[in-house]
Design a protein around this motif. Structure first.
Motif, PDB file in Angstrom:
ATOM      1  N   THR A   1      -7.669  21.261  36.341  1.00 30.37           N
ATOM      2  CA  THR A   1      -6.885  20.966  37.537  1.00 30.37           C
ATOM      3  C   THR A   1      -5.645  20.169  37.179  1.00 30.37           C
ATOM      4  OG1 THR A   1      -8.915  20.939  38.849  1.00 30.37           O
ATOM      5  CG2 THR A   1      -6.977  19.914  39.829  1.00 30.37           C
ATOM      6  N   HIS A   2      -5.799  19.213  36.286  1.00 29.16           N
ATOM      7  CA  HIS A   2      -4.668  18.389  35.859  1.00 29.16           C
ATOM      8  C   HIS A   2      -3.610  19.244  35.154  1.00 29.16           C
ATOM      9  CE1 HIS A   2      -2.549  14.759  34.737  1.00 29.16           C
ATOM     10  NE2 HIS A   2      -2.479  15.216  33.489  1.00 29.16           N
ATOM     11  N   VAL A   3      -4.045  20.166  34.306  1.00 29.81           N
ATOM     12  CA  VAL A   3      -3.106  21.046  33.605  1.00 29.81           C
ATOM     13  C   VAL A   3      -2.344  21.898  34.616  1.00 29.81           C
ATOM     14  CG1 VAL A   3      -2.938  23.041  32.060  1.00 29.81           C
ATOM     15  CG2 VAL A   3      -4.343  21.090  31.403  1.00 29.81           C
TER      16      VAL A   3
ATOM     17  N   ARG B   1       2.748  22.995  37.619  1.00 33.16           N
ATOM     18  CA  ARG B   1       3.484  23.132  38.884  1.00 33.16           C
ATOM     19  C   ARG B   1       4.589  22.087  38.984  1.00 33.16           C
ATOM     20  NH1 ARG B   1      -0.904  22.230  42.195  1.00 33.16           N
ATOM     21  NH2 ARG B   1      -2.424  23.448  41.069  1.00 33.16           N
ATOM     22  N   GLU B   2       4.287  20.863  38.574  1.00 32.50           N
ATOM     23  CA  GLU B   2       5.279  19.791  38.627  1.00 32.50           C
ATOM     24  C   GLU B   2       6.459  20.091  37.708  1.00 32.50           C
ATOM     25  OE1 GLU B   2       5.750  15.106  37.394  1.00 32.50           O
ATOM     26  OE2 GLU B   2       3.748  15.884  37.780  1.00 32.50           O
TER      27      GLU B   2
ATOM     28  N   LEU C   1      10.414  20.648  38.687  1.00 32.60           N
ATOM     29  CA  LEU C   1      11.491  19.871  38.078  1.00 32.60           C
ATOM     30  C   LEU C   1      12.538  20.770  37.436  1.00 32.60           C
ATOM     31  CD1 LEU C   1       9.496  16.935  36.461  1.00 32.60           C
ATOM     32  CD2 LEU C   1      11.021  16.816  38.427  1.00 32.60           C
ATOM     33  N   ARG C   2      12.077  21.833  36.773  1.00 36.09           N
ATOM     34  CA  ARG C   2      13.032  22.774  36.168  1.00 36.09           C
ATOM     35  C   ARG C   2      13.872  23.460  37.233  1.00 36.09           C
ATOM     36  NH1 ARG C   2       8.976  24.949  32.046  1.00 36.09           N
ATOM     37  NH2 ARG C   2       8.527  26.404  33.700  1.00 36.09           N
ATOM     38  N   LEU C   3      13.242  23.806  38.336  1.00 33.67           N
ATOM     39  CA  LEU C   3      13.963  24.439  39.441  1.00 33.67           C
ATOM     40  C   LEU C   3      15.004  23.483  40.023  1.00 33.67           C
ATOM     41  CD1 LEU C   3      13.982  27.087  41.057  1.00 33.67           C
ATOM     42  CD2 LEU C   3      12.450  25.999  42.668  1.00 33.67           C
ATOM     43  N   GLN C   4      14.613  22.240  40.232  1.00 34.74           N
ATOM     44  CA  GLN C   4      15.554  21.244  40.746  1.00 34.74           C
ATOM     45  C   GLN C   4      16.709  21.028  39.773  1.00 34.74           C
ATOM     46  OE1 GLN C   4      13.484  17.628  41.572  1.00 34.74           O
ATOM     47  NE2 GLN C   4      12.398  18.446  43.332  1.00 34.74           N
TER      48      GLN C   4
ATOM     49  N   ARG D   1      11.225  15.292  30.737  1.00 33.58           N
ATOM     50  CA  ARG D   1      10.657  14.953  29.435  1.00 33.58           C
ATOM     51  C   ARG D   1       9.246  14.382  29.593  1.00 33.58           C
ATOM     52  NH1 ARG D   1      13.404  10.866  25.009  1.00 33.58           N
ATOM     53  NH2 ARG D   1      11.953  11.342  23.345  1.00 33.58           N
ATOM     54  N   THR D   2       9.081  13.517  30.574  1.00 29.96           N
ATOM     55  CA  THR D   2       7.770  12.925  30.828  1.00 29.96           C
ATOM     56  C   THR D   2       6.763  13.990  31.239  1.00 29.96           C
ATOM     57  OG1 THR D   2       8.866  10.907  31.546  1.00 29.96           O
ATOM     58  CG2 THR D   2       6.565  11.156  32.159  1.00 29.96           C
ATOM     59  N   ALA D   3       7.182  14.911  32.108  1.00 24.65           N
ATOM     60  CA  ALA D   3       6.289  15.967  32.570  1.00 24.65           C
ATOM     61  C   ALA D   3       5.886  16.886  31.424  1.00 24.65           C
ATOM     62  CB  ALA D   3       6.962  16.766  33.683  1.00 24.65           C
ATOM     63  N   LYS D   4       6.825  17.204  30.544  1.00 24.83           N
ATOM     64  CA  LYS D   4       6.521  18.054  29.388  1.00 24.83           C
ATOM     65  C   LYS D   4       5.499  17.377  28.477  1.00 24.83           C
ATOM     66  CE  LYS D   4      10.978  20.372  28.909  1.00 24.83           C
ATOM     67  NZ  LYS D   4      12.147  20.533  28.011  1.00 24.83           N
ATOM     68  N   ARG D   5       5.692  16.103  28.253  1.00 26.33           N
ATOM     69  CA  ARG D   5       4.776  15.373  27.374  1.00 26.33           C
ATOM     70  C   ARG D   5       3.382  15.248  27.990  1.00 26.33           C
ATOM     71  NH1 ARG D   5       8.003  10.578  24.237  1.00 26.33           N
ATOM     72  NH2 ARG D   5       9.423  11.967  23.146  1.00 26.33           N
ATOM     73  N   ASP D   6       3.327  15.012  29.300  1.00 24.70           N
ATOM     74  CA  ASP D   6       2.029  14.929  29.970  1.00 24.70           C
ATOM     75  C   ASP D   6       1.288  16.261  29.889  1.00 24.70           C
ATOM     76  OD1 ASP D   6       2.406  12.293  30.602  1.00 24.70           O
ATOM     77  OD2 ASP D   6       2.979  12.665  32.692  1.00 24.70           O
TER      78      ASP D   6
END
Length: 70
Positions: free
Chosen positions: A16-18, A23-24, A28-31, A44-49
């Motif tokens: 679920t977390h993945v 989705r997040e 962010l990429r769309l924004q 960068r933070t989202a990619k690392r998470d």
């Protein structure tokens, strides 16, 4: 989320977390593409998470693409 916190999650919670992180990151990429994203460091933070969660899943032998049926 830290890797120690990810290791404490069950397999279902990890999947679920993945999915949530994917989705997040997509949002962010769309924004960013439309010029709406002000804080680009969030990407960068989202990619690392996401990478951290995928690493824990693969170490455990969990397929992160599998549905969360139960």
């Amino acid at each position: 989320m830290k890797s120690t916190e990810l290791r404490d999650l069950s397999d279902k919670e990890l999947r679920t977390h993945v999915a949530t992180q994917r989705r997040e990151l997509f949002g962010l990429r769309l924004q960013h593409a439309t010029g709406e994203l002000e804080n680009t460091a969030g990407m960068r933070t989202a990619k690392r998470d996401l990478a951290r969660a995928l690493t824990v899943a693969r170490q455990r032998g969990v397929d992160p693409t599998q549905k969360n049926d139960g």
